[in-house]
Design a protein around this motif. Structure first.
Motif, PDB file in Angstrom:
ATOM      1  N   LEU A 133       0.826  -1.203   0.000  1.00  0.00           N
ATOM      2  CA  LEU A 133       0.000   0.000   0.000  1.00  0.00           C
ATOM      3  C   LEU A 133       0.863   1.256   0.000  1.00  0.00           C
ATOM      4  O   LEU A 133       0.521   2.257  -0.644  1.00  0.00           O
ATOM      5  CB  LEU A 133      -0.931  -0.010   1.206  1.00  0.00           C
ATOM      6  N   THR A 134       1.973   1.218   0.724  1.00  0.00           N
ATOM      7  CA  THR A 134       2.886   2.362   0.720  1.00  0.00           C
ATOM      8  C   THR A 134       3.452   2.590  -0.664  1.00  0.00           C
ATOM      9  O   THR A 134       3.519   3.732  -1.151  1.00  0.00           O
ATOM     10  CB  THR A 134       4.030   2.127   1.722  1.00  0.00           C
ATOM     11  N   ALA A 135       3.854   1.515  -1.327  1.00  0.00           N
ATOM     12  CA  ALA A 135       4.388   1.640  -2.686  1.00  0.00           C
ATOM     13  C   ALA A 135       3.326   2.159  -3.646  1.00  0.00           C
ATOM     14  O   ALA A 135       3.610   2.999  -4.517  1.00  0.00           O
ATOM     15  CB  ALA A 135       4.923   0.287  -3.158  1.00  0.00           C
ATOM     16  N   LEU A 158       9.948  -9.834 -14.373  1.00  0.00           N
ATOM     17  CA  LEU A 158       9.293 -11.090 -14.008  1.00  0.00           C
ATOM     18  C   LEU A 158       7.813 -10.879 -13.709  1.00  0.00           C
ATOM     19  O   LEU A 158       6.969 -11.694 -14.079  1.00  0.00           O
ATOM     20  CB  LEU A 158      10.004 -11.702 -12.804  1.00  0.00           C
ATOM     21  N   GLY A 159       7.482  -9.771 -13.047  1.00  0.00           N
ATOM     22  CA  GLY A 159       6.089  -9.481 -12.754  1.00  0.00           C
ATOM     23  C   GLY A 159       5.281  -9.248 -14.016  1.00  0.00           C
ATOM     24  O   GLY A 159       4.130  -9.693 -14.130  1.00  0.00           O
ATOM     25  N   THR A 160       5.862  -8.555 -14.982  1.00  0.00           N
ATOM     26  CA  THR A 160       5.172  -8.314 -16.244  1.00  0.00           C
ATOM     27  C   THR A 160       4.940  -9.616 -17.002  1.00  0.00           C
ATOM     28  O   THR A 160       3.868  -9.837 -17.576  1.00  0.00           O
ATOM     29  CB  THR A 160       5.994  -7.344 -17.118  1.00  0.00           C
ATOM     30  N   LEU A 161       5.938 -10.499 -17.001  1.00  0.00           N
ATOM     31  CA  LEU A 161       5.785 -11.785 -17.683  1.00  0.00           C
ATOM     32  C   LEU A 161       4.674 -12.617 -17.051  1.00  0.00           C
ATOM     33  O   LEU A 161       3.910 -13.284 -17.756  1.00  0.00           O
ATOM     34  CB  LEU A 161       7.113 -12.553 -17.639  1.00  0.00           C
ATOM     35  N   ALA A 206      11.738  -6.729  -1.992  1.00  0.00           N
ATOM     36  CA  ALA A 206      11.735  -5.721  -3.057  1.00  0.00           C
ATOM     37  C   ALA A 206      11.417  -6.357  -4.404  1.00  0.00           C
ATOM     38  O   ALA A 206      10.660  -5.790  -5.210  1.00  0.00           O
ATOM     39  CB  ALA A 206      13.092  -5.019  -3.112  1.00  0.00           C
ATOM     40  N   ILE A 207      11.973  -7.527  -4.674  1.00  0.00           N
ATOM     41  CA  ILE A 207      11.699  -8.219  -5.934  1.00  0.00           C
ATOM     42  C   ILE A 207      10.234  -8.617  -6.000  1.00  0.00           C
ATOM     43  O   ILE A 207       9.580  -8.490  -7.047  1.00  0.00           O
ATOM     44  CB  ILE A 207      12.619  -9.443  -6.071  1.00  0.00           C
ATOM     45  N   LEU A 208       9.683  -9.088  -4.880  1.00  0.00           N
ATOM     46  CA  LEU A 208       8.267  -9.455  -4.845  1.00  0.00           C
ATOM     47  C   LEU A 208       7.370  -8.232  -5.013  1.00  0.00           C
ATOM     48  O   LEU A 208       6.322  -8.299  -5.666  1.00  0.00           O
ATOM     49  CB  LEU A 208       7.939 -10.171  -3.534  1.00  0.00           C
ATOM     50  N   LEU A 209       7.757  -7.112  -4.419  1.00  0.00           N
ATOM     51  CA  LEU A 209       6.973  -5.888  -4.581  1.00  0.00           C
ATOM     52  C   LEU A 209       6.938  -5.443  -6.034  1.00  0.00           C
ATOM     53  O   LEU A 209       5.890  -5.051  -6.555  1.00  0.00           O
ATOM     54  CB  LEU A 209       7.556  -4.777  -3.702  1.00  0.00           C
ATOM     55  N   GLU A 210       8.095  -5.494  -6.682  1.00  0.00           N
ATOM     56  CA  GLU A 210       8.130  -5.129  -8.111  1.00  0.00           C
ATOM     57  C   GLU A 210       7.243  -6.057  -8.922  1.00  0.00           C
ATOM     58  O   GLU A 210       6.483  -5.599  -9.790  1.00  0.00           O
ATOM     59  CB  GLU A 210       9.571  -5.200  -8.614  1.00  0.00           C
ATOM     60  N   ALA A 211       7.321  -7.371  -8.633  1.00  0.00           N
ATOM     61  CA  ALA A 211       6.502  -8.329  -9.363  1.00  0.00           C
ATOM     62  C   ALA A 211       5.019  -8.090  -9.111  1.00  0.00           C
ATOM     63  O   ALA A 211       4.194  -8.166 -10.027  1.00  0.00           O
ATOM     64  CB  ALA A 211       6.887  -9.754  -8.957  1.00  0.00           C
ATOM     65  N   THR A 212       4.670  -7.768  -7.866  1.00  0.00           N
ATOM     66  CA  THR A 212       3.265  -7.524  -7.527  1.00  0.00           C
ATOM     67  C   THR A 212       2.735  -6.281  -8.225  1.00  0.00           C
ATOM     68  O   THR A 212       1.642  -6.293  -8.803  1.00  0.00           O
ATOM     69  CB  THR A 212       3.109  -7.377  -6.004  1.00  0.00           C
ATOM     70  N   LEU A 213       3.497  -5.198  -8.181  1.00  0.00           N
ATOM     71  CA  LEU A 213       3.063  -3.960  -8.821  1.00  0.00           C
ATOM     72  C   LEU A 213       2.954  -4.131 -10.335  1.00  0.00           C
ATOM     73  O   LEU A 213       1.998  -3.649 -10.955  1.00  0.00           O
ATOM     74  CB  LEU A 213       4.032  -2.831  -8.483  1.00  0.00           C
ATOM     75  N   SER A 214       3.921  -4.822 -10.934  1.00  0.00           N
ATOM     76  CA  SER A 214       3.859  -5.049 -12.374  1.00  0.00           C
ATOM     77  C   SER A 214       2.709  -5.982 -12.734  1.00  0.00           C
ATOM     78  O   SER A 214       2.065  -5.823 -13.773  1.00  0.00           O
ATOM     79  CB  SER A 214       5.186  -5.637 -12.869  1.00  0.00           C
ATOM     80  N   ILE A 226       0.550  -1.706 -12.487  1.00  0.00           N
ATOM     81  CA  ILE A 226       0.940  -0.397 -11.974  1.00  0.00           C
ATOM     82  C   ILE A 226       2.441  -0.183 -12.108  1.00  0.00           C
ATOM     83  O   ILE A 226       2.918   0.938 -12.166  1.00  0.00           O
ATOM     84  CB  ILE A 226       0.513  -0.250 -10.501  1.00  0.00           C
ATOM     85  N   GLY A 227       3.187  -1.284 -12.175  1.00  0.00           N
ATOM     86  CA  GLY A 227       4.630  -1.183 -12.255  1.00  0.00           C
ATOM     87  C   GLY A 227       5.113  -0.919 -13.667  1.00  0.00           C
ATOM     88  O   GLY A 227       4.788   0.091 -14.284  1.00  0.00           O
TER      89      GLY A 227
END
Length: 301
Positions: free
Chosen positions: A139-141, A252-255, A231-239, A243-244
């Motif tokens: 939520l902060t991100a 990886l999140g986009t894929l 941090a890697i999981l946050l990027e994957a979640t946002l993407s 939103i990422g």
């Protein structure tokens, strides 16, 4: 050789833990593959001329209609899955490591200052940290990303997506560093070597970064390792949420987000291969973080 290993407790514990050794091999293999992706990957997934729509949706080589040219198959655009994963891991690691550097610098700096000076500055930093701890990191991100979208001009948003995402992740993870550095600084302030440096009239910055910081690196290193996985999981979640990073940036999140579109259509490899790759990376980093925690705190063994 065995005597050398026994003299170094951390190395000795490492050789006695098969799970940690496997985790280190997996993490090192992925990191090397990501760093050298431009030279290892069969094609460049950013280059439109390197793939063809005629090769789209090919299964892995061990399945019927698989091609030896694409060992893990292709996506709907004809991009080689191995190349997309290597470049995706490269981008995810760049964002994760950059976010950790920012979070560590900000958190450790504020934590050292709060622990050293105390008083009103300590109260302000800890109040901000407590408020942020009440919110999940995702939520902060999301909040920081939304603010950036509102502030930046539309023509700059696309170009600064990686920068905005990195800063959003970093500002959602600095609290752990600040709290740990502050608590450790309180302990070190009562040590004789710090008291002697204060009585000698040394500058506070020198005391904090030359005398105190080297003695509190152990727990900070553990947090860096564990939060790198976060941090890697946050990027994957946002993407994954869209939103990422955009679809033309194969993190990886986009894929995984792209693969979700083919979950029920039979092209399982587009979703599951990047997902398993992400799981392997995050779990291996977490196992290494747990190992470092045990090394620096024998009472937890």
């Amino acid at each position: 050789m065995l005597a050398f290993i026994k003299r170094h407790e951390g190395l000795w514990l490492f050789t006695r833990s098969p799970a940690v050794m496997i985790a280190a091999i997996v993490a090192l293999t992925i990191i090397i593959g990501a760093v050298f992706a431009p030279w290892i990957a069969p094609v460049n997934p950013y280059d439109l001329a390197s793939f063809s729509l005629m090769d789209g949706l090919l299964p892995p080589v061990w399945e019927e209609f698989g091609s030896e040219k694409f060992l893990l198959g292709t996506d709907d655009q004809g991009r080689d899955m191995i190349s997309s994963i290597l470049y995706g891991a490269r981008l995810s690691l760049i964002i994760g490591v950059s976010a950790m550097i920012i979070a560590t610098t900000l958190g450790v700096g504020l934590g050292l200052a709060a622990g050293y000076f105390g008083g009103r500055f300590d109260a302000i930093v800890m109040r901000i940290a407590n408020v942020q701890l009440a919110l999940p990191a995702i939520l902060t991100a999301l909040l920081i990303d939304g603010i950036a979208r509102g502030v930046l001009p539309p023509e700059m948003q696309q170009d600064l997506r990686v920068v905005v995402l990195t800063i959003a992740i970093a500002l959602s993870l600095w609290v752990n560093f600040a709290r740990t550095a502050r608590a450790s600084t309180f302990v070190q302030m009562n040590k004789e070597y710090v008291q002697a440096a204060v009585m000698q009239g040394q500058h506070p910055l020198r005391i904090m970064f030359v005398h105190i910081l080297p003695n509190i690196l152990g727990p900070l290193l553990v947090i860096m390792t564990v939060d790198l996985a976060s941090a890697i999981l946050l990027e994957a979640t946002l993407s994954f949420l869209g939103i990422g990073l955009p679809a033309d940036s194969p993190s990886l999140g986009t894929l995984i987000r792209i693969g979700m579109q083919f979950l029920l259509s039979g092209e399982w490899w587009i979703l599951w291969i990047p997902t398993l790759f992400l799981i392997a990376l995050v779990v291996s980093i977490n196992l290494l973080g747990d190992f470092l925690r045990d090394v620096f705190n024998p009472r937890l063994r």
